[in-house]
Design an enzyme around this catalytic site. Sequence first.
Site, PDB file in Angstrom:
ATOM      1  N   LYS A  50       0.707  -1.114  -0.151  1.00 28.07           N
ATOM      2  CA  LYS A  50       0.059   0.190   0.052  1.00 28.07           C
ATOM      3  C   LYS A  50       0.957   1.182  -0.057  1.00 28.07           C
ATOM      4  CE  LYS A  50      -1.280   2.633   2.584  1.00 28.07           C
ATOM      5  NZ  LYS A  50      -0.973   3.937   2.954  1.00 28.07           N
ATOM      6  N   THR A 108       3.336   6.569   3.006  1.00 35.46           N
ATOM      7  CA  THR A 108       3.458   5.791   4.073  1.00 35.46           C
ATOM      8  C   THR A 108       3.166   4.429   3.061  1.00 35.46           C
ATOM      9  OG1 THR A 108       2.512   7.092   5.642  1.00 35.46           O
ATOM     10  CG2 THR A 108       2.465   4.823   6.158  1.00 35.46           C
ATOM     11  N   GLU A 162      -1.343  10.314  -4.676  1.00 35.60           N
ATOM     12  CA  GLU A 162      -2.658  10.764  -4.185  1.00 35.60           C
ATOM     13  C   GLU A 162      -2.778  11.981  -5.171  1.00 35.60           C
ATOM     14  OE1 GLU A 162      -2.402  10.550   0.528  1.00 35.60           O
ATOM     15  OE2 GLU A 162      -1.524  12.359  -0.360  1.00 35.60           O
ATOM     16  N   ASN A 164      -4.668  15.943   1.112  1.00 27.93           N
ATOM     17  CA  ASN A 164      -3.765  16.445   2.156  1.00 27.93           C
ATOM     18  C   ASN A 164      -4.413  17.485   3.043  1.00 27.93           C
ATOM     19  OD1 ASN A 164      -1.516  14.169   2.364  1.00 27.93           O
ATOM     20  ND2 ASN A 164      -1.784  14.964   0.167  1.00 27.93           N
ATOM     21  N   SER A 182      -9.293  14.734   8.727  1.00 33.35           N
ATOM     22  CA  SER A 182     -10.778  14.833   9.053  1.00 33.35           C
ATOM     23  C   SER A 182     -11.372  13.747   8.592  1.00 33.35           C
ATOM     24  CB  SER A 182     -11.478  16.134   8.431  1.00 33.35           C
ATOM     25  OG  SER A 182     -11.394  15.920   6.899  1.00 33.35           O
TER      26      SER A 182
END
Length: 407
Positions: free
Chosen positions: A179, A190, A276, A402, A407
């Site tokens: 991942k 990460t 992302e 990001n 949230s």
Amino acid sequence: MEIITGGVTAAEGFEAASTAAGIKYQDRTDMALVYSKEPCVAAGTFTTNVVKAAPVQWDRQVIDGKGKVQAVVVNSGIANACTGKEGLGYCEETARAAGEALGIAPESVVIGSTGVIGMQLPIEKVKAGVRVLAEKKNGSLDNGTDAARAIMTTDTCEKELAAIIKVGEKTVTIGGMAKGSGMIHPNMCTMLAFITTDAVIGQETLQKALSEDVQDTYNMISVDGDTSTNDTVLLLANGLAGNPEIRYGTPEYETFAGALHAINEYLAKKIAGDGEGATALLEARVEGCENREQAKTLAKSIVCSNLTKTAIAGHDANWGRILCAMGYSGAQFDPENVDLFFESKAGKIQIIENGTALPYSEAEAAKILSQPEVTVIADVKMGEAGAAAWGCDLTHGYIDINADYRS
């Protein structure tokens, strides 16, 4: 070597499971288990970030102690990083819960976590999830795929691959899952990767194979230049293939290392391409170098350049940004000898020759750069060495994800 369908459950004796423990996400699975019926020799590489998450510290103790590993427990949503003694204690509690549920030693359990930094894990939910995982585990390929999905955070798809090779008269299988989508700039993102194999191989040989290959795979990708606190790659071998032991430097080792490289490179590229907000995988191939280190430095600098990444996002053949990134990389070369090309499924076009722009069609270049996989090829004409690095384009989506990640 033959690529086959599967991931961490493809090799003999490995099982997996996933569950929705509600650690942070309320609408998806967020815990995974990888389990071996027999204890495994294990190898690992970890983040070079001085700030190391609790599971990294836990796993390094296991790997450095050359202990046998029988289970991997992974959670997504919370990274268990910057959580002090409490966070490290939660690793021990998780391992103890897994040991009890699986009937194995707690010290044979390694941990993976990914997600928000600084939050404490809801340990009772984690331990409850471990018990569910132990009940659900099996060796099906579907369970392996479900496990790959459960470790995702901002990833848009699961990442897994498997391959088989022959060692002597025996078939050896290697499978893996990974991942990673943001905070990707490994220096062993990460980034988590778990590789399983049924090969008979010693721990030191296994560690050499992984450590050597990481340099040309996971350490050659970048999404945003941020090296995570949680980067972990684990390689487990349970020996159930029954092959003659693979020894370092032998032809059998080269075959094994080649298959491991294929899986690691595939997973690394999937991570880079799933950055992302990304719309394209960016590959930089640098050729004609004096040595591999020069080539790797130049290639990595290209894929790390934000200006190059935004040019790819805009399908703009702004080659000056690429030459600029090569120039500040620290590697020495003569810019007046550089040839530069763009390539994709839509074709190949040369942009500069000997450091000078060629007449080319902007429309054709934009068409080539509009594909989901784009390659920059730079030839510095200094020797025979080359290297590749992988990244992605940089879009507004990266900021959107990001800016409110917590949230």
